[in-house]
Design a protein around this motif. Structure first.
Motif, PDB file in Angstrom:
ATOM      1  N   PRO A  56      18.998  49.422  97.744  1.00 56.63           N
ATOM      2  CA  PRO A  56      17.684  49.395  98.400  1.00 56.63           C
ATOM      3  C   PRO A  56      17.200  50.773  98.825  1.00 56.63           C
ATOM      4  O   PRO A  56      16.008  50.965  99.033  1.00 56.63           O
ATOM      5  CB  PRO A  56      17.920  48.491  99.619  1.00 56.63           C
ATOM      6  CG  PRO A  56      19.379  48.650  99.926  1.00 56.63           C
ATOM      7  CD  PRO A  56      20.046  48.819  98.594  1.00 56.63           C
ATOM      8  N   THR A  57      18.106  51.749  98.930  1.00 54.93           N
ATOM      9  CA  THR A  57      17.692  53.077  99.392  1.00 54.93           C
ATOM     10  C   THR A  57      16.872  53.813  98.337  1.00 54.93           C
ATOM     11  O   THR A  57      16.228  54.817  98.655  1.00 54.93           O
ATOM     12  CB  THR A  57      18.919  53.931  99.762  1.00 54.93           C
ATOM     13  OG1 THR A  57      19.617  54.346  98.575  1.00 54.93           O
ATOM     14  CG2 THR A  57      19.867  53.162 100.650  1.00 54.93           C
ATOM     15  N   LEU A  58      16.901  53.342  97.092  1.00 50.06           N
ATOM     16  CA  LEU A  58      16.126  53.984  96.033  1.00 50.06           C
ATOM     17  C   LEU A  58      14.775  53.310  95.809  1.00 50.06           C
ATOM     18  O   LEU A  58      13.987  53.749  94.973  1.00 50.06           O
ATOM     19  CB  LEU A  58      16.918  53.973  94.718  1.00 50.06           C
ATOM     20  CG  LEU A  58      18.153  54.876  94.678  1.00 50.06           C
ATOM     21  CD1 LEU A  58      18.868  54.747  93.338  1.00 50.06           C
ATOM     22  CD2 LEU A  58      17.784  56.325  94.936  1.00 50.06           C
ATOM     23  N   TYR A  71       2.582  49.148  95.674  1.00 47.63           N
ATOM     24  CA  TYR A  71       3.641  48.501  94.903  1.00 47.63           C
ATOM     25  C   TYR A  71       4.995  49.044  95.353  1.00 47.63           C
ATOM     26  O   TYR A  71       5.155  50.253  95.565  1.00 47.63           O
ATOM     27  CB  TYR A  71       3.472  48.761  93.408  1.00 47.63           C
ATOM     28  CG  TYR A  71       2.328  48.008  92.770  1.00 47.63           C
ATOM     29  CD1 TYR A  71       2.469  46.672  92.404  1.00 47.63           C
ATOM     30  CD2 TYR A  71       1.112  48.633  92.531  1.00 47.63           C
ATOM     31  CE1 TYR A  71       1.418  45.972  91.818  1.00 47.63           C
ATOM     32  CE2 TYR A  71       0.060  47.954  91.952  1.00 47.63           C
ATOM     33  CZ  TYR A  71       0.217  46.621  91.598  1.00 47.63           C
ATOM     34  OH  TYR A  71      -0.821  45.939  91.027  1.00 47.63           O
ATOM     35  N   ARG A  72       5.940  48.151  95.495  1.00 47.09           N
ATOM     36  CA  ARG A  72       7.297  48.559  95.848  1.00 47.09           C
ATOM     37  C   ARG A  72       8.138  48.584  94.576  1.00 47.09           C
ATOM     38  O   ARG A  72       8.182  47.617  93.814  1.00 47.09           O
ATOM     39  CB  ARG A  72       7.909  47.594  96.865  1.00 47.09           C
ATOM     40  CG  ARG A  72       9.276  48.046  97.374  1.00 47.09           C
ATOM     41  CD  ARG A  72       9.659  47.293  98.642  1.00 47.09           C
ATOM     42  NE  ARG A  72      10.981  47.668  99.085  1.00 47.09           N
ATOM     43  CZ  ARG A  72      11.262  48.777  99.761  1.00 47.09           C
ATOM     44  NH1 ARG A  72      10.294  49.627 100.045  1.00 47.09           N
ATOM     45  NH2 ARG A  72      12.488  49.045 100.138  1.00 47.09           N
ATOM     46  N   GLY A  73       8.803  49.713  94.349  1.00 45.75           N
ATOM     47  CA  GLY A  73       9.605  49.854  93.142  1.00 45.75           C
ATOM     48  C   GLY A  73      10.429  51.124  93.196  1.00 45.75           C
ATOM     49  O   GLY A  73      10.646  51.707  94.273  1.00 45.75           O
ATOM     50  N   TYR A  74      10.891  51.561  92.039  1.00 46.20           N
ATOM     51  CA  TYR A  74      11.650  52.808  91.952  1.00 46.20           C
ATOM     52  C   TYR A  74      10.752  53.864  91.316  1.00 46.20           C
ATOM     53  O   TYR A  74      10.272  53.694  90.194  1.00 46.20           O
ATOM     54  CB  TYR A  74      12.920  52.618  91.112  1.00 46.20           C
ATOM     55  CG  TYR A  74      13.648  53.919  90.879  1.00 46.20           C
ATOM     56  CD1 TYR A  74      14.349  54.539  91.919  1.00 46.20           C
ATOM     57  CD2 TYR A  74      13.618  54.551  89.636  1.00 46.20           C
ATOM     58  CE1 TYR A  74      14.997  55.742  91.721  1.00 46.20           C
ATOM     59  CE2 TYR A  74      14.268  55.752  89.427  1.00 46.20           C
ATOM     60  CZ  TYR A  74      14.952  56.348  90.481  1.00 46.20           C
ATOM     61  OH  TYR A  74      15.586  57.551  90.286  1.00 46.20           O
ATOM     62  N   TRP A  75      10.564  55.000  92.025  1.00 42.13           N
ATOM     63  CA  TRP A  75       9.636  56.036  91.566  1.00 42.13           C
ATOM     64  C   TRP A  75      10.324  57.398  91.437  1.00 42.13           C
ATOM     65  O   TRP A  75       9.663  58.427  91.372  1.00 42.13           O
ATOM     66  CB  TRP A  75       8.448  56.136  92.526  1.00 42.13           C
ATOM     67  CG  TRP A  75       7.882  54.808  92.904  1.00 42.13           C
ATOM     68  CD1 TRP A  75       7.941  54.207  94.126  1.00 42.13           C
ATOM     69  CD2 TRP A  75       7.197  53.893  92.040  1.00 42.13           C
ATOM     70  NE1 TRP A  75       7.341  52.977  94.086  1.00 42.13           N
ATOM     71  CE2 TRP A  75       6.866  52.749  92.821  1.00 42.13           C
ATOM     72  CE3 TRP A  75       6.830  53.923  90.696  1.00 42.13           C
ATOM     73  CZ2 TRP A  75       6.198  51.658  92.289  1.00 42.13           C
ATOM     74  CZ3 TRP A  75       6.161  52.829  90.175  1.00 42.13           C
ATOM     75  CH2 TRP A  75       5.842  51.715  90.961  1.00 42.13           C
ATOM     76  N   GLY A  76      11.645  57.391  91.395  1.00 38.28           N
ATOM     77  CA  GLY A  76      12.382  58.652  91.331  1.00 38.28           C
ATOM     78  C   GLY A  76      12.685  59.098  89.909  1.00 38.28           C
ATOM     79  O   GLY A  76      12.078  58.656  88.932  1.00 38.28           O
TER      80      GLY A  76
END
Length: 383
Positions: free
Chosen positions: A174-176, A191-196
């Motif tokens: 969840p930290t990512l 939007y909640r997602g991974y953006w890294g």
């Protein structure tokens, strides 16, 4: 504030005392949280318990820091509230459908695949060839030959960089996950997602350089060790240094006992004030909008001896930076070497831009220092 919450968590894990978590387990948990999109159930439990203690620390210490290396006392109240909200999201093992915010839990595997599809576009069907090209023709050409083909491909495919045990890596990290605002049909939608990062890899942080030459040996032109093994060795050495700075014994016997105690007491929570307190180390988090305001405060006048600016924050370089830099300060700016989507010409142009902005901020190249194609180093201009 997702970045700050993640930094607090990684500091918390790094400062866990050995009688609660030995160096080996700490290294595994740290690297999983740091670089894996999906983690083991054991690591998820560690993460949730750490988040619980950080929640208490942020909520109960509005004026004074519970730990000098996790000092959030200078943050705004709304920022501390946001940290608490984020930690609470990490704590919830299975969000209930009745929760409006967590009604549709984000699947990290889906979020990762969405980013890969978005990045590759029409090349998605030949993604393995794209991964191989980025590794061999870009990362390896930049001196990262220790990054193994299979490990890099696995990370590009599903975000799994560190697989150190024969466990099941299927719990979302969840930290990512974070929220990002997009413009849609004339309005803004979050939007909640991974953006890294989905290209360069987490191996760049701990896995491509080491003082142990044995880890960099090659045979028939191929590295014997992997970037994962180099990362483990480097992180373990960092944790041992932290323990030594605290005055702890680092003998193999004490380490073995710590590992045994850790395995037997997996569910033990460690309050923030019981974390290791390395001598001479403190970390203070400032409000997110504080940089342009620091020159206005007398306490920060010519205060900072070292200033590090990431490649994504080069636009923050300006004349006001000189006002908060100590007379003998060193300014270190990250360059674009490992931004793989840039051409050599674009990376060179970025380096020139950094030099120009540093001069505008009244800094000059440090002639006696060690500048390379990864960082540019500057010192204040002479009066």
């Amino acid at each position: 504030m997702e970045v700050v919450s993640r930094q607090l968590l990684l500091l918390y894990l790094a400062l866990m005392p050995k009688d609660s978590m030995g160096h080996n387990e700490k290294t595994e948990v740290f690297l999983e949280v740091f670089g894996n999109a999906e983690i083991r159930g054991h690591t998820e439990e560690r993460l949730r318990r750490a988040a619980s203690q950080l929640t208490l620390s942020v909520a109960e210490s509005p004026e004074t820091a519970a730990h000098r290396a996790l000092n959030t006392a200078l943050l705004k109240f709304k920022e501390r509230d946001e940290l608490t909200r984020i930690f609470q999201m990490w704590i919830q093992p299975r969000p209930s459908s009745s929760s409006s915010e967590c009604a549709a839990p984000v699947s990290m595997s889906n979020a990762w695949d969405y980013r890969v599809r978005q990045h590759l576009g029409a090349r998605y069907d030949s993604k393995k060839n794209c991964f191989d090209w980025d590794l061999c023709m870009k990362l390896h050409e930049k001196g990262c030959g220790v990054i193994h083909k299979q490990q890099y491909a696995q990370w590009r495919e599903r975000g799994l960089a560190f697989e150190m045990r024969e466990g099941v890596y299927q719990m979302s990290n969840p930290t990512l996950l974070s929220s990002r605002v997009f413009r849609q049909k004339g309005g803004k939608v979050s939007y909640r997602g991974y953006w890294g990062d989905i290209v360069s890899s987490p191996y760049l942080s701990f896995g491509i350089e080491t003082d142990d030459e044995n880890l960099l040996r090659t045979q028939n032109g191929q590295h014997i060790s992997t970037a994962q093994e180099v990362s483990v060795a480097n992180v373990q050495e960092l944790f041992q240094s932290l323990s030594s700075r605290r005055g702890c014994s680092t003998t193999s016997q004490s380490e073995a006992k710590a590992e045994e105690a850790s395995d037997e007491d997996v569910l033990k929570s460690v309050p923030v004030h019981d974390l290791m307190q390395p001598e001479g180390i403190s970390v203070t988090f400032l409000p997110s909008d504080s940089l342009p305001k620091l020159p206005e405060k007398l306490k920060y006048s010519h205060f900072f001896n070292t200033i590090y600016v990431s490649a994504s924050c080069v636009h923050q370089l300006g004349p006001t930076l000189r006002q908060i830099a100590a007379p003998d300060a060193v300014l270190v700016v990250e360059l674009a070497k490992y931004i793989l989507d840039l051409t050599k010409e674009q990376a060179a142009g970025f380096a020139q831009k950094v030099g120009s902005k540093a001069l505008e901020a009244k800094f000059e190249p440090w002639r006696d220092g060690k500048s390379d194609d990864v960082h540019a180093v500057f010192i204040p201009q002479g009066e």
